[in-house]
Design an enzyme around this catalytic site. Structure first.
Site, PDB file in Angstrom:
ATOM      1  N   ARG A 253      11.389   3.808   3.375  1.00  0.00           N
ATOM      2  CA  ARG A 253      11.014   2.700   4.284  1.00  0.00           C
ATOM      3  C   ARG A 253      12.268   2.227   4.900  1.00  0.00           C
ATOM      4  O   ARG A 253      12.731   1.623   3.869  1.00  0.00           O
ATOM      5  CB  ARG A 253       9.995   1.882   3.798  1.00  0.00           C
TER       6      ARG A 253
ATOM      7  N   HIS B 173       5.050   5.961  11.432  1.00  0.00           N
ATOM      8  CA  HIS B 173       4.328   5.910  10.144  1.00  0.00           C
ATOM      9  C   HIS B 173       3.689   6.954  10.052  1.00  0.00           C
ATOM     10  O   HIS B 173       2.294   6.946  10.052  1.00  0.00           O
ATOM     11  CB  HIS B 173       3.753   4.441   9.953  1.00  0.00           C
TER      12      HIS B 173
ATOM     13  N   LYS C 187      25.984  -4.145  -0.280  1.00  0.00           N
ATOM     14  CA  LYS C 187      27.459  -3.932  -0.410  1.00  0.00           C
ATOM     15  C   LYS C 187      27.689  -3.038   0.835  1.00  0.00           C
ATOM     16  O   LYS C 187      29.101  -2.939   0.773  1.00  0.00           O
ATOM     17  CB  LYS C 187      27.444  -3.175  -1.634  1.00  0.00           C
TER      18      LYS C 187
ATOM     19  N   ARG D 216       0.840  -1.065   0.007  1.00  0.00           N
ATOM     20  CA  ARG D 216      -0.102   0.026  -0.008  1.00  0.00           C
ATOM     21  C   ARG D 216       0.789   1.209  -0.130  1.00  0.00           C
ATOM     22  O   ARG D 216       0.717   2.235  -0.778  1.00  0.00           O
ATOM     23  CB  ARG D 216      -0.825   0.276   1.321  1.00  0.00           C
ATOM     24  N   THR D 217       1.730   1.294   0.773  1.00  0.00           N
ATOM     25  CA  THR D 217       2.511   2.577   1.022  1.00  0.00           C
ATOM     26  C   THR D 217       3.211   2.917  -0.280  1.00  0.00           C
ATOM     27  O   THR D 217       3.170   4.188  -0.644  1.00  0.00           O
ATOM     28  CB  THR D 217       3.618   2.590   2.340  1.00  0.00           C
TER      29      THR D 217
HETATM   30  C1  NCD Z   1       1.796  -1.160   7.942  1.00  0.00           C
HETATM   31  C2  NCD Z   1       3.219  -0.955   8.222  1.00  0.00           C
HETATM   32  O1  NCD Z   1       3.957  -1.327   7.128  1.00  0.00           O
HETATM   33  O2  NCD Z   1       3.415  -0.400   9.172  1.00  0.00           O
HETATM   34  N1  NCD Z   1       1.275  -1.657   6.598  1.00  0.00           N
HETATM   35  C3  NCD Z   1       0.948  -0.252   6.013  1.00  0.00           C
HETATM   36  O3  NCD Z   1       1.959   0.623   5.774  1.00  0.00           O
HETATM   37  N2  NCD Z   1      -0.208   0.173   5.604  1.00  0.00           N
HETATM   38  C4  NCD Z   1       1.053  -2.172   8.788  1.00  0.00           C
HETATM   39  C5  NCD Z   1       1.552  -3.766   9.069  1.00  0.00           C
HETATM   40  O4  NCD Z   1       2.685  -3.928   8.274  1.00  0.00           O
HETATM   41  O5  NCD Z   1       1.243  -4.349   9.629  1.00  0.00           O
END
Ligand code: NCD
Length: 305
Positions: A103, A131, A82, A52-53
């Site tokens: 991320r 997040h 590396k 999703r993100t």
């Molecule tokens: C979440 C995350 O990556 O923190 N997902 C997201 O970004 N919608 C939740 C999860 O991984 O459980």
């Protein structure tokens, strides 16, 4: 001018929220294709899995008329393997893109990226840390679904120890009034003290409950989360936490008729698909709102053309 980074929830205030939410509203009726960010490039650098993100950030940039470059699974397939540091990767990528979504598996990595980056950094999740863009889309969803963000009782359910979405949403609730948070988690996944302390300082009411069935009739929002298997130190702790709180038809029968159920997704077994068609199940609408909020955020940090 210093770039505007989106790294943690504490940087937001009520004015920012209001502007962002009304900008996100206006993204619904944006002509397609739009040219608000044409000629600009977004880089998405993900060291942890994401659906999703990453997709919603990329969709947001494309809908704004911009372009996207990305490295998925950067932990294995980028120069990180590396031995390249996050700082070096960002310094390099900032020459390729006008903004970077990162991320990373380490808490604090986005802050480190922002410290060296000449272009805006957007934190797409830093390990068990935060997040922030998810929290924004979560609160935006509450506003869209319930018509308000104030005077709500919100149950945060599941992995509150390692779940960065629940942590960030709890912190963001400091910008609302009259909220009460109810933490429902297995013992090994309780909300950590860093968040509790910040809520206490802000005067936000919160309490712990173990019996989800008792909580369901009295809350406006149930924010269900996945037990973060990958962050548990032992398989035994994970197994003890897993499967404690499952929302199914019988549990929905206890839920307030006007309440909504949210989940950042992905789900494993904590919401049974048998309730997906219930109008109170807001999690897919929530995921779709991610594009609107991220369009508004990209316009905010990049400026409109
Ligand atoms: C979440 C995350 O990556 O923190 N997902 C997201 O970004 N919608 C939740 C999860 O991984 O459980």
């Amino acid at each position: 001018m210093a770039p505007q980074h989106i790294v943690e929830v504490s940087q937001f205030d009520c004015e920012f929220l209001e502007l962002l939410f009304s900008s996100a509203d206006s993204m619904r009726s944006l002509p397609r294709p739009s040219d608000l960010q044409s000629g600009r490039i977004l880089a998405t650098i993900f060291y942890e899995p994401s659906t999703r993100t990453r997709l919603s950030f990329e969709s947001a940039m494309l809908r704004l008329g911009g372009s996207v470059i990305s490295t998925e699974n950067a932990r294995e397939f980028s120069s990180a393997i590396k031995g390249e540091t996050v700082e070096d990767t960002i310094m390099m990528a900032s020459g390729y893109a006008d903004a970077i979504v990162i991320r990373h598996h380490e808490q604090g990595a986005a802050l480190r990226a922002a410290a060296v980056s000449p272009v805006p950094i957007l934190n797409g999740g830093d390990g068990p840390g935060e997040h922030p863009t998810q929290a924004l889309l979560d609160l935006y969803t509450i506003r869209a679904e319930l018509g308000r963000i104030d005077n709500l009782r919100i149950a945060l359910v599941g992995d509150l120890r390692y779940g960065r979405t629940a942590r960030s949403l709890a912190l963001l609730s400091r910008l609302t009034t009259g909220v009460e948070l109810v933490f429902v988690s297995p013992d090994s996944a309780r909300m950590r003290d860093d968040i509790r302390d910040q809520l206490t300082v802000a005067g936000i009411a919160f309490r712990d409950e173990t019996d989800l069935a008792r909580v369901l009739p009295e809350v406006d929002v149930v924010y269900q989360t996945r037990i973060q298997k990958e962050r548990f130190e032992s398989e035994e702790d994970y197994l003890a936490a897993k499967g404690t709180y499952i929302l199914n038809r019988a549990m929905y029968d206890l839920l307030n008729p006007n309440a909504i159920v949210m989940h950042p997704l992905p789900r494993v077994d904590e919401i049974n698909p048998e309730v997906d068609a219930d109008p109170r199940s807001a999690y897919f609408r929530q995921a779709h709102n991610g594009v609107l909020i991220r369009m508004a955020l990209l316009n905010q940090v990049l400026g409109r053309r």
